[in-house]
Write a protein that holds these residues in place. Structure first.
Motif, PDB file in Angstrom:
ATOM      1  N   ASP A   1     -16.778 -53.859  24.947  1.00  0.00           N
ATOM      2  CA  ASP A   1     -16.750 -52.585  24.222  1.00  0.00           C
ATOM      3  C   ASP A   1     -15.674 -51.662  24.788  1.00  0.00           C
ATOM      4  O   ASP A   1     -14.954 -51.007  24.034  1.00  0.00           O
ATOM      5  CB  ASP A   1     -18.119 -51.896  24.310  1.00  0.00           C
ATOM      6  CG  ASP A   1     -19.177 -52.621  23.486  1.00  0.00           C
ATOM      7  OD1 ASP A   1     -18.799 -53.429  22.612  1.00  0.00           O
ATOM      8  OD2 ASP A   1     -20.374 -52.375  23.722  1.00  0.00           O
TER       9      ASP A   1
ATOM     10  N   THR B   1     -12.238 -52.953  23.776  1.00  0.00           N
ATOM     11  CA  THR B   1     -11.985 -52.671  22.360  1.00  0.00           C
ATOM     12  C   THR B   1     -11.617 -51.207  22.157  1.00  0.00           C
ATOM     13  O   THR B   1     -10.678 -50.883  21.427  1.00  0.00           O
ATOM     14  CB  THR B   1     -13.224 -53.020  21.513  1.00  0.00           C
ATOM     15  OG1 THR B   1     -13.550 -54.392  21.703  1.00  0.00           O
ATOM     16  CG2 THR B   1     -12.964 -52.753  20.040  1.00  0.00           C
ATOM     17  N   GLN B   2     -12.355 -50.320  22.816  1.00  0.00           N
ATOM     18  CA  GLN B   2     -12.086 -48.887  22.702  1.00  0.00           C
ATOM     19  C   GLN B   2     -10.697 -48.553  23.233  1.00  0.00           C
ATOM     20  O   GLN B   2      -9.942 -47.789  22.624  1.00  0.00           O
ATOM     21  CB  GLN B   2     -13.156 -48.100  23.471  1.00  0.00           C
ATOM     22  CG  GLN B   2     -13.031 -46.585  23.338  1.00  0.00           C
ATOM     23  CD  GLN B   2     -13.217 -46.112  21.912  1.00  0.00           C
ATOM     24  OE1 GLN B   2     -14.060 -46.632  21.191  1.00  0.00           O
ATOM     25  NE2 GLN B   2     -12.441 -45.121  21.498  1.00  0.00           N
ATOM     26  N   HIS B   3     -10.349 -49.137  24.382  1.00  0.00           N
ATOM     27  CA  HIS B   3      -9.038 -48.887  24.988  1.00  0.00           C
ATOM     28  C   HIS B   3      -7.922 -49.379  24.066  1.00  0.00           C
ATOM     29  O   HIS B   3      -6.914 -48.696  23.859  1.00  0.00           O
ATOM     30  CB  HIS B   3      -8.948 -49.587  26.347  1.00  0.00           C
ATOM     31  CG  HIS B   3      -7.635 -49.385  27.033  1.00  0.00           C
ATOM     32  ND1 HIS B   3      -6.586 -50.253  26.876  1.00  0.00           N
ATOM     33  CD2 HIS B   3      -7.197 -48.416  27.868  1.00  0.00           C
ATOM     34  CE1 HIS B   3      -5.547 -49.831  27.582  1.00  0.00           C
ATOM     35  NE2 HIS B   3      -5.891 -48.719  28.198  1.00  0.00           N
TER      36      HIS B   3
ATOM     37  N   GLU C   1      -7.533 -47.048  21.037  1.00  0.00           N
ATOM     38  CA  GLU C   1      -6.849 -45.803  21.381  1.00  0.00           C
ATOM     39  C   GLU C   1      -5.362 -46.033  21.615  1.00  0.00           C
ATOM     40  O   GLU C   1      -4.525 -45.241  21.183  1.00  0.00           O
ATOM     41  CB  GLU C   1      -7.497 -45.190  22.629  1.00  0.00           C
ATOM     42  CG  GLU C   1      -8.915 -44.684  22.388  1.00  0.00           C
ATOM     43  CD  GLU C   1      -9.599 -44.234  23.663  1.00  0.00           C
ATOM     44  OE1 GLU C   1      -8.976 -44.339  24.756  1.00  0.00           O
ATOM     45  OE2 GLU C   1     -10.767 -43.801  23.580  1.00  0.00           O
TER      46      GLU C   1
ATOM     47  N   SER D   1      -8.686 -48.067  14.309  1.00  0.00           N
ATOM     48  CA  SER D   1     -10.140 -47.983  14.419  1.00  0.00           C
ATOM     49  C   SER D   1     -10.670 -49.055  15.366  1.00  0.00           C
ATOM     50  O   SER D   1     -10.002 -50.071  15.610  1.00  0.00           O
ATOM     51  CB  SER D   1     -10.779 -48.154  13.038  1.00  0.00           C
ATOM     52  OG  SER D   1     -10.576 -49.477  12.567  1.00  0.00           O
ATOM     53  N   THR D   2     -11.876 -48.846  15.878  1.00  0.00           N
ATOM     54  CA  THR D   2     -12.459 -49.842  16.783  1.00  0.00           C
ATOM     55  C   THR D   2     -12.748 -51.149  16.053  1.00  0.00           C
ATOM     56  O   THR D   2     -12.665 -52.228  16.643  1.00  0.00           O
ATOM     57  CB  THR D   2     -13.754 -49.311  17.423  1.00  0.00           C
ATOM     58  OG1 THR D   2     -14.646 -48.850  16.396  1.00  0.00           O
ATOM     59  CG2 THR D   2     -13.468 -48.177  18.396  1.00  0.00           C
TER      60      THR D   2
END
Length: 200
Positions: A32, A35-37, A40, A45-46
């Motif tokens: 998670d 994926t977020q990194h 960004e 989008s994630t």
């Protein structure tokens, strides 16, 4: 915090039973965060980031397969993020035809390259042997985008003398000076980001 007290056999049994749960939770959290990194960093989008990360894993599998099955013509692959996400797969000949034999997914794009990945790695190994024999500290990388080999050394003149014959025989090796080298550790973490160099 609660301390768990139990006879050793029971303790080990409990630890083994709980291990998969802890590992799964840790992997999920790490995935998670990665994926977020990525979302960004790429400003997407994630859900798109998750999709692309899966495509990168699939590309890694294809990379390994092509190295095994097409060593004479496969020239490596790399990820292109802009203007659209694409996996660029390079061959020394019949690039479109060879790629089509493995996938027709439009995410994959065929490209012609001047030399194979196997040739580049053979040159990398040979130069490494020569520099090691001369006790010269070095680092090297294969640049898939340009089908070239980059070698980093502290002293260009000394390395140039040692590699003079090899450098005269090929035109795809560049020697660059560096003030030092990154020290490797036994701990690795995070996600492998693709760049210009071969990284799968």
């Amino acid at each position: 915090m609660k301390l768990l007290h139990a006879p050793l056999p029971h303790f080990y049994a409990i630890a083994l039973a709980l291990a998969p749960i802890f590992v799964d939770e840790a992997l999920a959290q790490n995935k998670d965060a990665a994926t977020q990194h990525y979302a960004e960093y790429q400003r997407i989008s994630t859900s798109e980031a998750s999709k692309r990360m899966q495509m990168e894993r699939d590309a890694g599998k294809l990379n390994g397969r092509l190295q095994r099955e097409q060593p004479d013509t496969f020239a490596g692959l790399y990820i292109r993020h802009d203007p659209e996400f694409r996996v660029v797969v390079r061959f020394t000949e019949n690039a479109v035809k060879q790629l089509a034999a493995y996938t027709v997914d439009p995410v994959y794009v065929a490209e012609t390259a001047p030399r194979s990945l196997e040739l580049l790695r053979a040159a990398q190994d040979e130069i490494g042997v020569q520099l090691t024999k001369a006790k010269i500290e070095y680092a090297s990388e294969v640049d898939v985008k340009t089908s070239s080999l980059i070698v980093y050394v502290r002293d260009l003149n000394v390395a140039g003398e040692v590699l003079s014959k090899s450098l005269a025989a090929v035109d795809f090796v560049t020697i660059k000076e560096t003030p030092g080298f990154i020290q490797t550790t036994t701990v690795s973490g995070g996600r492998l980001l693709e760049g210009d160099s071969q990284s799968f």
